[in-house]
Design a protein around this motif. Structure first.
Motif, PDB file in Angstrom:
ATOM      1  N   ILE A  18     -28.325  55.216 -34.176  1.00 39.06           N
ATOM      2  CA  ILE A  18     -28.307  56.622 -33.725  1.00 39.06           C
ATOM      3  C   ILE A  18     -28.227  57.671 -34.949  1.00 39.06           C
ATOM      4  CG2 ILE A  18     -26.790  58.011 -32.503  1.00 39.06           C
ATOM      5  CD1 ILE A  18     -25.874  55.772 -30.901  1.00 39.06           C
ATOM      6  N   LEU A  19     -28.973  58.349 -35.253  1.00 44.46           N
ATOM      7  CA  LEU A  19     -28.613  59.522 -36.294  1.00 44.46           C
ATOM      8  C   LEU A  19     -28.454  60.736 -35.604  1.00 44.46           C
ATOM      9  CD1 LEU A  19     -32.113  58.613 -38.082  1.00 44.46           C
ATOM     10  CD2 LEU A  19     -29.668  57.725 -38.688  1.00 44.46           C
ATOM     11  N   THR A  20     -27.405  61.517 -36.534  1.00 46.62           N
ATOM     12  CA  THR A  20     -27.110  62.796 -36.001  1.00 46.62           C
ATOM     13  C   THR A  20     -28.155  63.940 -36.657  1.00 46.62           C
ATOM     14  OG1 THR A  20     -24.781  62.298 -36.237  1.00 46.62           O
ATOM     15  CG2 THR A  20     -25.087  64.712 -36.089  1.00 46.62           C
ATOM     16  N   SER A  21     -29.013  64.200 -35.969  1.00 45.54           N
ATOM     17  CA  SER A  21     -30.291  65.439 -36.159  1.00 45.54           C
ATOM     18  C   SER A  21     -30.998  65.435 -34.960  1.00 45.54           C
ATOM     19  CB  SER A  21     -30.836  64.621 -37.610  1.00 45.54           C
ATOM     20  OG  SER A  21     -31.698  63.688 -37.004  1.00 45.54           O
ATOM     21  N   SER A  22     -31.842  66.268 -35.412  1.00 48.27           N
ATOM     22  CA  SER A  22     -32.792  66.605 -34.229  1.00 48.27           C
ATOM     23  C   SER A  22     -33.917  65.458 -34.507  1.00 48.27           C
ATOM     24  CB  SER A  22     -33.573  67.907 -34.211  1.00 48.27           C
ATOM     25  OG  SER A  22     -34.602  68.081 -35.221  1.00 48.27           O
ATOM     26  N   GLY A  23     -34.802  65.149 -33.610  1.00 48.82           N
ATOM     27  CA  GLY A  23     -35.988  64.142 -33.505  1.00 48.82           C
ATOM     28  C   GLY A  23     -36.705  64.106 -34.966  1.00 48.82           C
ATOM     29  N   THR A  24     -36.837  65.242 -35.666  1.00 45.36           N
ATOM     30  CA  THR A  24     -37.576  65.413 -36.975  1.00 45.36           C
ATOM     31  C   THR A  24     -36.649  64.538 -37.892  1.00 45.36           C
ATOM     32  OG1 THR A  24     -38.574  67.526 -36.168  1.00 45.36           O
ATOM     33  CG2 THR A  24     -38.977  66.834 -38.583  1.00 45.36           C
ATOM     34  N   GLY A  25     -35.498  64.577 -37.916  1.00 46.64           N
ATOM     35  CA  GLY A  25     -34.691  63.872 -38.956  1.00 46.64           C
ATOM     36  C   GLY A  25     -35.168  62.428 -38.982  1.00 46.64           C
ATOM     37  N   ALA A  26     -35.221  61.867 -37.743  1.00 46.37           N
ATOM     38  CA  ALA A  26     -35.524  60.211 -37.741  1.00 46.37           C
ATOM     39  C   ALA A  26     -37.037  60.107 -38.196  1.00 46.37           C
ATOM     40  CB  ALA A  26     -35.489  59.904 -36.205  1.00 46.37           C
ATOM     41  N   MET A  27     -37.875  61.306 -38.023  1.00 50.90           N
ATOM     42  CA  MET A  27     -39.234  60.964 -38.708  1.00 50.90           C
ATOM     43  C   MET A  27     -39.021  60.940 -40.143  1.00 50.90           C
ATOM     44  SD  MET A  27     -41.313  63.700 -36.131  1.00 50.90           S
ATOM     45  CE  MET A  27     -43.082  63.528 -37.151  1.00 50.90           C
ATOM     46  N   GLU A  28     -38.332  61.828 -40.722  1.00 53.22           N
ATOM     47  CA  GLU A  28     -38.006  61.876 -42.208  1.00 53.22           C
ATOM     48  C   GLU A  28     -37.463  60.651 -42.230  1.00 53.22           C
ATOM     49  OE1 GLU A  28     -37.046  65.544 -43.780  1.00 53.22           O
ATOM     50  OE2 GLU A  28     -36.290  64.716 -45.518  1.00 53.22           O
ATOM     51  N   ALA A  29     -36.491  60.125 -41.784  1.00 50.38           N
ATOM     52  CA  ALA A  29     -35.731  58.857 -42.132  1.00 50.38           C
ATOM     53  C   ALA A  29     -36.705  57.527 -42.275  1.00 50.38           C
ATOM     54  CB  ALA A  29     -34.637  58.339 -41.099  1.00 50.38           C
ATOM     55  N   ALA A  30     -37.685  57.555 -41.291  1.00 48.19           N
ATOM     56  CA  ALA A  30     -38.788  56.780 -41.267  1.00 48.19           C
ATOM     57  C   ALA A  30     -39.812  56.475 -42.597  1.00 48.19           C
ATOM     58  CB  ALA A  30     -39.887  56.808 -39.969  1.00 48.19           C
ATOM     59  N   VAL A  31     -40.214  57.943 -42.878  1.00 45.19           N
ATOM     60  CA  VAL A  31     -40.998  58.082 -44.047  1.00 45.19           C
ATOM     61  C   VAL A  31     -40.034  57.520 -45.338  1.00 45.19           C
ATOM     62  CG1 VAL A  31     -42.099  59.881 -45.464  1.00 45.19           C
ATOM     63  CG2 VAL A  31     -42.675  59.916 -42.985  1.00 45.19           C
ATOM     64  N   ILE A  32     -38.881  58.061 -45.586  1.00 49.73           N
ATOM     65  CA  ILE A  32     -38.188  57.931 -46.856  1.00 49.73           C
ATOM     66  C   ILE A  32     -37.756  56.364 -46.939  1.00 49.73           C
ATOM     67  CG2 ILE A  32     -37.716  60.296 -47.134  1.00 49.73           C
ATOM     68  CD1 ILE A  32     -34.766  60.041 -46.139  1.00 49.73           C
ATOM     69  N   ASN A  33     -37.448  55.659 -45.774  1.00 44.56           N
ATOM     70  CA  ASN A  33     -36.875  54.351 -45.860  1.00 44.56           C
ATOM     71  C   ASN A  33     -38.050  53.269 -46.157  1.00 44.56           C
ATOM     72  OD1 ASN A  33     -33.827  54.025 -45.529  1.00 44.56           O
ATOM     73  ND2 ASN A  33     -34.538  55.765 -44.222  1.00 44.56           N
ATOM     74  N   LEU A  34     -39.202  53.777 -45.599  1.00 41.86           N
ATOM     75  CA  LEU A  34     -40.151  52.776 -45.822  1.00 41.86           C
ATOM     76  C   LEU A  34     -41.180  52.942 -46.972  1.00 41.86           C
ATOM     77  CD1 LEU A  34     -41.600  53.154 -41.897  1.00 41.86           C
ATOM     78  CD2 LEU A  34     -40.513  51.017 -42.815  1.00 41.86           C
ATOM     79  N   LEU A  35     -41.266  54.070 -47.706  1.00 45.17           N
ATOM     80  CA  LEU A  35     -42.287  54.419 -48.379  1.00 45.17           C
ATOM     81  C   LEU A  35     -41.642  54.727 -49.714  1.00 45.17           C
ATOM     82  CD1 LEU A  35     -44.435  56.098 -45.833  1.00 45.17           C
ATOM     83  CD2 LEU A  35     -44.935  54.022 -46.807  1.00 45.17           C
ATOM     84  N   SER A  36     -42.800  54.874 -50.642  1.00 49.11           N
ATOM     85  CA  SER A  36     -42.495  55.361 -52.215  1.00 49.11           C
ATOM     86  C   SER A  36     -43.619  56.288 -52.646  1.00 49.11           C
ATOM     87  CB  SER A  36     -42.747  54.179 -52.955  1.00 49.11           C
ATOM     88  OG  SER A  36     -42.051  53.008 -52.725  1.00 49.11           O
ATOM     89  N   PRO A  37     -43.143  57.210 -53.510  1.00 49.87           N
ATOM     90  CA  PRO A  37     -44.117  58.260 -53.816  1.00 49.87           C
ATOM     91  C   PRO A  37     -45.091  57.584 -54.561  1.00 49.87           C
ATOM     92  CG  PRO A  37     -41.834  58.933 -54.713  1.00 49.87           C
ATOM     93  CD  PRO A  37     -41.893  57.474 -54.026  1.00 49.87           C
ATOM     94  N   GLY A  38     -46.516  58.124 -54.029  1.00 43.27           N
ATOM     95  CA  GLY A  38     -47.841  57.251 -54.303  1.00 43.27           C
ATOM     96  C   GLY A  38     -48.075  56.575 -53.629  1.00 43.27           C
ATOM     97  N   ASP A  39     -47.641  55.866 -52.520  1.00 46.04           N
ATOM     98  CA  ASP A  39     -48.118  55.227 -51.485  1.00 46.04           C
ATOM     99  C   ASP A  39     -49.172  55.927 -50.507  1.00 46.04           C
ATOM    100  OD1 ASP A  39     -46.534  53.021 -52.089  1.00 46.04           O
ATOM    101  OD2 ASP A  39     -45.026  53.321 -50.384  1.00 46.04           O
ATOM    102  N   THR A  40     -49.785  55.183 -49.844  1.00 46.86           N
ATOM    103  CA  THR A  40     -50.730  55.768 -48.852  1.00 46.86           C
ATOM    104  C   THR A  40     -50.460  55.498 -47.570  1.00 46.86           C
ATOM    105  OG1 THR A  40     -52.476  55.792 -50.643  1.00 46.86           O
ATOM    106  CG2 THR A  40     -53.182  56.151 -48.326  1.00 46.86           C
ATOM    107  N   THR A  41     -50.639  56.611 -46.619  1.00 49.51           N
ATOM    108  CA  THR A  41     -50.354  56.253 -45.328  1.00 49.51           C
ATOM    109  C   THR A  41     -51.607  56.710 -44.612  1.00 49.51           C
ATOM    110  OG1 THR A  41     -49.538  58.490 -44.849  1.00 49.51           O
ATOM    111  CG2 THR A  41     -47.741  56.613 -45.266  1.00 49.51           C
ATOM    112  N   LEU A  42     -51.679  56.313 -43.164  1.00 47.10           N
ATOM    113  CA  LEU A  42     -52.657  56.898 -42.457  1.00 47.10           C
ATOM    114  C   LEU A  42     -52.096  57.743 -41.206  1.00 47.10           C
ATOM    115  CD1 LEU A  42     -55.726  56.687 -41.330  1.00 47.10           C
ATOM    116  CD2 LEU A  42     -55.235  54.638 -40.174  1.00 47.10           C
TER     117      LEU A  42
END
Ligand SMILES: *Cc1c(COP(=O)(O)O)cnc(C)c1O
Length: 378
Positions: free
Chosen positions: A57-81
């Motif tokens: 459970i995060l204290t933020s609107s939904g977009t905070g969890a979208m950001e959490a997904a990106v920054i916890n799974l990935l590294s700069p220079g990675d590629t996503t689809l």
């Protein structure tokens, strides 16, 4: 006097028992009293997510969890689809860009759903793709995608599947584990019948392997910090205590109703709404992949779409949503998600008819309400 109806795709109405617990005196969060609530809420969330993996459970609107997904799974220079078929797909691209992550984009015509085969093709062409970022229900267009089919494709690759289920979770079916969703993101103010302010995120074992390699900067939204605290029924920072208490109440209601019944109710409301629009001679914006949480409808020729929404809201107290970005003034969005039932739909359609008639649109008065009632009365 004015009675208000909220028929927007977030925020959605709040049940009285949820509002009631939010009016109680605040309690402290590092107490056995709050821990018991937090524990129960996480069990309830796992039921709604249909997962046995971690849910935070995060204290933020939904977009905070979208950001959490990106920054916890990935590294700069990675590629996503990224699947981009509306405003919320675009948000995934913007988030990746903000952290120096490359994106391959599948641009889907607004109002259409992505073809899972296209995702398969792109993953085969570029085995370096680390994550596939999709949207369960693209709220800006009213389209639902086939997460189950996409999950089967992503499962056999090295990539993780990340689903923005902010609108849809707890209203339409999404089997996080069975459909191989590695990270599922949601928020409080849509299907979960709460005010805005909380976000939820599930993390699979495959996703944890990506977390171990991730080099994006992170602090407040760190999964590792969330996990460490969760293991002792705690949160790393002060949680939105009142909202967590409300969440627990809403989840109790949902468990009482049962997910299957909740999904059936949403399907019925969506069927009735779509029938009503047809009954009024209006055209659906996304007829082939129409979502069961929000119906997007083309504004008929000669009618001012923004004025329609404004008059319904400001003169009659019925709030629906207009179109976003390129659809501004071209569609209206009638939501049927969360704490909504049959007679809310009837009231909403009735108001739509009233204002359409005032604006000079030609149709047989009552045709929309009748078509909706015929769906409800079977
Ligand atoms: C509402 C919504 C969001 C945004 O959530 P916020 O709570 O406003 O941050 C993201 N994605 C989808 C699909 C949504 O419907």
């Amino acid at each position: 006097m004015r009675k208000n109806y909220l028929l927007t795709p977030g925020p959605t109405p709040i049940p009285p028992q949820v509002a009631e617990v939010m009016s109680r005196p605040i309690i402290h969060h590092r107490t056995p009293q709050f821990q018991a609530i937090l524990k129960e809420a996480v069990v309830g969330l796992k039921y709604v997510f249909q997962t046995s993996e971690d849910v935070f459970i995060l204290t933020s609107s939904g977009t905070g969890a979208m950001e959490a997904a990106v920054i916890n799974l990935l590294s700069p220079g990675d590629t996503t689809l990224v699947v981009q078929g509306g405003k919320f797909g675009e948000r995934w691209t913007e988030l990746c860009k903000a952290y120096g992550i490359n994106t391959e984009v599948i641009d889907v015509e607004w109002g259409k759903a992505v073809s899972p085969q296209e995702i398969e093709k792109r993953l085969k062409a570029n085995p370096k793709i680390k994550a596939v970022l999709i949207t369960l229900c693209e709220t800006s267009t009213g389209v639902t995608v086939d997460v189950e089919a996409i999950g089967k494709i992503v499962k056999v690759t090295d990539a993780v599947l990340v689903v923005d289920a902010i609108s849809g979770l707890g209203a339409i079916d999404l089997k996080t584990d069975a459909w191989n969703v590695d990270v599922c993101v949601s928020g409080s103010q849509k299907g979960l019948m709460l005010p805005p302010g909380l976000a939820f995120i599930s993390v699979s074992k495959k996703a944890w392997d990506k977390v171990a390699e991730s080099k994006c900067p992170k602090y407040y939204f760190s999964f590792k910090a969330a996990k460490k605290a969760a293991d002792s029924t705690d949160t790393p920072f002060t949680p939105a205590i009142t909202l967590v208490i409300a969440l627990n109440e809403a989840l109790k209601m949902m468990r009482q109703d049962g997910l299957e019944n909740i999904f059936l109710r949403h399907k019925k409301m969506a069927d009735a709404t779509r029938a009503a629009m047809k009954g009024l001679g209006l055209e659906l914006f996304a007829p082939t992949a129409a979502s069961d949480v929000v119906t997007s409808v083309k504004v008929p020729q000669g009618i001012d779409g923004e004025k329609l929404v404004k008059t319904m809201r400001d003169t009659y107290g019925v709030t629906i949503a207009g179109g976003q970005a390129e659809l501004k003034g071209k569609v209206f969005r009638f939501a049927h998600m969360g704490f909504i039932e049959e007679f809310d739909i009837i009231a909403g359609i009735s108001c739509l008819e009233k204002v359409l008639a005032q604006m000079g649109y030609k149709f047989s008065l009552g045709a929309g309400v009748k078509a909706a009632e015929e769906v409800f009365n079977v």
